[in-house]
Motif scaffolding. Structure first.
Motif, PDB file in Angstrom:
ATOM      1  N   GLU A   1       0.842  -1.197   0.000  1.00 37.25           N
ATOM      2  CA  GLU A   1       0.000   0.000   0.000  1.00 37.25           C
ATOM      3  C   GLU A   1       0.876   1.246   0.000  1.00 37.25           C
ATOM      4  O   GLU A   1       1.855   1.340   0.752  1.00 37.25           O
ATOM      5  CB  GLU A   1      -0.907   0.012   1.223  1.00 37.25           C
TER       6      GLU A   1
ATOM      7  N   THR B   1      -0.009   5.379  -0.091  1.00 37.56           N
ATOM      8  CA  THR B   1      -1.018   6.453  -0.113  1.00 37.56           C
ATOM      9  C   THR B   1      -2.339   5.956  -0.706  1.00 37.56           C
ATOM     10  O   THR B   1      -2.853   6.480  -1.691  1.00 37.56           O
ATOM     11  CB  THR B   1      -0.521   7.678  -0.910  1.00 37.56           C
ATOM     12  N   GLN B   2      -2.834   4.857  -0.104  1.00 38.28           N
ATOM     13  CA  GLN B   2      -4.132   4.273  -0.444  1.00 38.28           C
ATOM     14  C   GLN B   2      -4.161   3.632  -1.833  1.00 38.28           C
ATOM     15  O   GLN B   2      -5.229   3.313  -2.352  1.00 38.28           O
ATOM     16  CB  GLN B   2      -5.252   5.323  -0.334  1.00 38.28           C
ATOM     17  N   LEU B   3      -3.002   3.439  -2.433  1.00 46.27           N
ATOM     18  CA  LEU B   3      -2.925   2.730  -3.708  1.00 46.27           C
ATOM     19  C   LEU B   3      -2.171   1.420  -3.507  1.00 46.27           C
ATOM     20  O   LEU B   3      -1.189   1.358  -2.748  1.00 46.27           O
ATOM     21  CB  LEU B   3      -2.197   3.575  -4.761  1.00 46.27           C
ATOM     22  N   LYS B   4      -2.630   0.381  -4.168  1.00 49.53           N
ATOM     23  CA  LYS B   4      -1.903  -0.885  -4.129  1.00 49.53           C
ATOM     24  C   LYS B   4      -0.883  -0.884  -5.262  1.00 49.53           C
ATOM     25  O   LYS B   4      -1.235  -0.723  -6.434  1.00 49.53           O
ATOM     26  CB  LYS B   4      -2.856  -2.073  -4.286  1.00 49.53           C
TER      27      LYS B   4
END
Length: 346
Positions: A22, A24-27
């Motif tokens: 993860e 900043t809220q991105l995979k």
């Protein structure tokens, strides 16, 4: 050397680095290329081991591998390779190289269509250096430009000579991705063509699919200039790359050369025959000619004619040969097919 232990470590690193994480809220998922050098087999000091591992890593990246183990064959900076690069520059400048020509015939009647120019190097100290060894050295150095221009000049000169003597076949020359990315290359080719009077379309440049995909926009711009000058474009080793076929819609290609790997076992492998047949059908639907490489026997020639292949090239037809030997081969073929500029029937 036994690398089982090292490979377990490499596999663990690759597996760990490939896990999504993860951010900043991105995979996010990343790839990794690992280069391996081993003490003491490859070197005994840390700086050399690190340099060798670096060489192996870049080899892995270029070939889209997770890892690679160092070997002198993949190292452009071994003493022998550095010596050959230096000597090759001198060989080009002093005209030490020579060309051999491999005939390409029309499938329908065996008449000679063109000859492919293949550069050869007889080193004054090391003897015969195979193209597989010295051509990659040119690709990683600035020698590729003068070498390509030397081959083009010699091939065009020979082509003009045989056309002057009544043989109307053309000549093809292999060019590299670096040539096709060079904005000055089309102008150099056009200038060379003006030095040797011959029919329009007599010169074919053979490029690979990988060269087309390196920078499609720039390569297309150069191909368009060459096409306007009457230069034919052939895609060499077709089918071995992994690129999109969409380039066939946008780039003026006149020929596809099916890689010998598909042709050689075509009679015994239904998948290879299906690939060859499908390639011929695809090319013809686009108005493109097809040449089969690796034609080694009469049975292959017969089946390629049934499939509808346009041209054939291979050891059964003729091996690469010097200019004078090609003239003698032509005389023999002309004698066997009266009134034609060379022919081979099987």
């Amino acid at each position: 050397p036994d690398t089982a232990g090292e490979m377990k470590v490499v596999d663990a690193v690759v597996e760990a680095m490939s896990r999504p994480f993860e951010l900043t809220q991105l995979k996010v998922q990343i790839g990794v290329s690992v280069g391996v050098s081993i003490f003491p087999e490859h070197a005994r000091d840390s700086s050399t081991l690190l340099r060798f591992a670096d060489v192996a890593m870049y080899h892995a990246k270029r070939n889209k591998l997770h890892h690679a183990i160092y070997s002198p064959e993949i190292d452009p900076h071994t003493p022998r390779r550095l010596e050959l690069i230096s000597d090759l520059g001198q060989a080009v400048g002093e005209d030490q190289l020579l060309l051999h020509y491999q005939p390409k015939i029309r499938a329908e009647d065996g008449v000679l269509d063109s000859a492919e120019a293949l550069v050869r190097w007889q080193h004054p100290v090391h003897g015969f250096i195979t193209p597989d060894e010295f051509i990659p050295l040119c690709e990683i150095s600035d020698i590729i430009r003068p070498l390509t221009l030397w081959v083009l000049r010699r091939a065009l000169s020979d082509c003009a000579r045989w056309q002057k003597s009544g043989h109307e076949f053309g000549v093809s020359v292999n060019v590299s991705v670096r040539n096709m990315l060079d904005s000055g290359f089309p102008g150099e080719v056009i200038e060379l063509l003006s030095d040797f009077p011959m029919r329009r379309g007599a010169l074919t440049l053979e490029i690979t699919e990988s060269a087309l995909m390196e920078d499609p926009a720039r390569v297309k711009l150069n191909i368009d200039k060459l096409h306007l000058a009457g230069v034919q474009i052939s895609i060499d080793d077709f089918g071995t790359g992994y690129s999109s076929l969409s380039y066939l819609k946008h780039i003026p290609v006149q020929e596809l050369k099916i890689d010998r790997g598909f042709v050689f076992d075509m009679l015994d492998d239904q998948n290879d025959e299906a690939i060859v047949r499908s390639t011929v059908d695809l090319a013809h639907s686009l108005g493109i000619r097809v040449t089969a490489e690796g034609v080694e026997n009469p049975a292959l020639m017969a089946q390629l004619r049934v499939i509808g292949c346009d041209f054939m090239q291979g050891y059964h037809i003729a091996r690469p040969m010097p200019y004078e030997a090609l003239r003698q081969w032509l005389d023999v073929q002309q004698g066997s097919v009266p009134g034609r500029s060379g022919g081979l029937a099987s």
